[in-house]
Write a protein that holds these residues in place. Structure first.
Motif, short mmCIF file in Angstrom:
data_model
loop_
_atom_site.label_atom_id
_atom_site.label_comp_id
_atom_site.label_asym_id
_atom_site.label_seq_id
_atom_site.Cartn_x
_atom_site.Cartn_y
_atom_site.Cartn_z
N CYS A 1 23.97 34.78 44.39
CA CYS A 1 25.39 34.62 44.75
C CYS A 1 24.76 36.13 45.36
O CYS A 1 24.82 36.87 45.10
CB CYS A 1 27.04 34.77 44.41
SG CYS A 1 27.81 35.11 45.10
N TRP B 1 31.55 32.74 39.34
CA TRP B 1 31.35 31.12 39.83
C TRP B 1 32.39 30.01 39.63
O TRP B 1 32.92 30.04 38.01
CB TRP B 1 30.35 30.58 39.03
CG TRP B 1 29.61 31.25 39.44
CD1 TRP B 1 28.14 32.74 39.08
CD2 TRP B 1 28.21 31.49 40.22
NE1 TRP B 1 27.45 33.39 39.06
CE2 TRP B 1 27.26 32.43 41.01
CE3 TRP B 1 28.73 29.67 41.45
CZ2 TRP B 1 26.06 31.95 42.70
CZ3 TRP B 1 27.29 29.54 42.89
CH2 TRP B 1 26.08 31.31 42.93
N LYS C 1 39.47 22.02 41.05
CA LYS C 1 38.44 23.40 41.41
C LYS C 1 38.62 24.08 39.94
O LYS C 1 39.31 24.46 40.61
CB LYS C 1 38.78 24.22 42.67
CG LYS C 1 37.16 25.15 43.10
CD LYS C 1 37.66 26.08 44.13
CE LYS C 1 37.30 25.38 45.75
NZ LYS C 1 37.01 26.10 46.76
N TYR D 1 30.73 27.18 44.20
CA TYR D 1 30.78 28.67 44.66
C TYR D 1 31.36 29.56 44.41
O TYR D 1 31.35 29.68 43.31
CB TYR D 1 32.44 28.02 45.46
CG TYR D 1 32.78 26.93 45.84
CD1 TYR D 1 33.08 26.10 45.26
CD2 TYR D 1 32.88 26.37 47.52
CE1 TYR D 1 32.79 24.34 46.02
CE2 TYR D 1 32.65 25.52 48.21
CZ TYR D 1 33.24 24.21 47.86
OH TYR D 1 33.44 23.21 48.27
N CYS D 2 30.57 31.00 44.94
CA CYS D 2 30.87 32.19 43.87
C CYS D 2 31.80 32.51 44.91
O CYS D 2 32.47 31.75 45.69
CB CYS D 2 29.12 32.90 44.49
SG CYS D 2 28.47 33.53 46.08
N ALA D 3 32.71 33.49 43.99
CA ALA D 3 33.52 34.12 44.78
C ALA D 3 34.11 35.52 44.86
O ALA D 3 33.65 35.94 43.03
CB ALA D 3 35.48 33.13 44.18
N VAL E 1 39.91 36.96 39.54
CA VAL E 1 39.73 35.83 40.34
C VAL E 1 40.39 34.95 40.02
O VAL E 1 40.14 33.40 40.66
CB VAL E 1 38.26 35.36 39.95
CG1 VAL E 1 37.10 36.60 41.12
CG2 VAL E 1 37.81 36.24 38.59
N THR F 1 43.05 33.28 42.24
CA THR F 1 42.85 32.74 43.76
C THR F 1 42.70 33.84 44.05
O THR F 1 42.64 35.54 43.97
CB THR F 1 43.86 32.91 44.82
OG1 THR F 1 44.76 31.31 44.08
CG2 THR F 1 43.75 32.43 45.89
N TYR G 1 37.85 36.53 47.90
CA TYR G 1 37.39 35.75 49.33
C TYR G 1 36.11 34.77 48.20
O TYR G 1 35.68 34.70 46.98
CB TYR G 1 35.84 36.87 49.69
CG TYR G 1 35.70 38.44 50.11
CD1 TYR G 1 36.65 39.34 49.08
CD2 TYR G 1 37.37 38.26 51.22
CE1 TYR G 1 36.52 40.84 49.53
CE2 TYR G 1 37.39 39.71 51.46
CZ TYR G 1 37.20 40.82 50.64
OH TYR G 1 37.74 41.84 51.22
N TRP G 2 35.81 33.43 48.94
CA TRP G 2 34.52 32.38 49.13
C TRP G 2 33.41 32.80 49.79
O TRP G 2 33.57 32.84 50.71
CB TRP G 2 35.75 31.47 49.10
CG TRP G 2 36.99 31.11 48.04
CD1 TRP G 2 37.79 31.60 48.46
CD2 TRP G 2 36.71 30.28 47.26
NE1 TRP G 2 39.27 31.46 47.08
CE2 TRP G 2 38.52 30.96 46.98
CE3 TRP G 2 36.03 29.92 46.26
CZ2 TRP G 2 39.20 29.55 45.46
CZ3 TRP G 2 36.27 29.04 44.95
CH2 TRP G 2 37.21 29.23 44.49
N GLN H 1 30.03 29.82 50.92
CA GLN H 1 30.16 28.27 50.69
C GLN H 1 29.36 27.47 49.30
O GLN H 1 29.57 28.82 48.58
CB GLN H 1 29.04 28.23 52.14
CG GLN H 1 27.90 27.99 51.90
CD GLN H 1 27.24 29.36 51.44
OE1 GLN H 1 27.64 30.42 51.22
NE2 GLN H 1 25.88 29.21 50.90
#
Length: 119
Positions: A22, A36, A45, A95-97, A102, A105, A108-109, A111
């Motif tokens: 990421c 992740w 998710k 997905y990485c965020a 985290v 929520t 930032y996310w 793809q």
């Protein structure tokens, strides 16, 4: 602009390994938690792992403990997820965020990158 670029997914056999990357940009990497998440077809998710870049504290969900390792390369603003002993139930879009926190929520996310474990 904030960008989180996930890569490294693919098709692997049961017991195999993959390393996800990421690459982060557009924010102060050292001040954030990078996580992740994954989402399997028809499922919610879920958080898989995270690392607090400032201090290195890590978290893993129970089902991946001992098999997955999260790490960070601060010089490259990149977080890695080394996945070993992969199982069919690890199949998902990963997905990485990023965020100050985290869960529930992130701020930032990125793809997603597809991981498929074949049996």
């Amino acid at each position: 602009d904030v960008q989180l670029q996930a890569s490294g997914g693919g098709l692997v056999e049961v017991g195999g390994s993959l390393r996800l990357s990421c690459a982060a940009s557009g924010f102060t990497f050292d001040n954030y938690v990078i996580a992740w998440f994954r989402q399997a077809p028809g499922k919610e998710k879920e958080a898989v792992s995270q690392i607090d870049i400032n201090g290195g504290k890590t978290y893993y969900r129970d089902s991946v403990k001992g098999r997955f390792t999260v790490s960070a390369d601060n010089a490259k603003n990149t977080v890695y997820l080394q996945m070993n002993s992969l199982k069919p139930e690890d199949t998902a879009v990963y997905y990485c965020a990023a965020g100050k926190v985290v869960v529930p929520t992130p701020d930032y996310w990125g793809q997603g990158t597809q991981v498929t474990v074949s049996s």
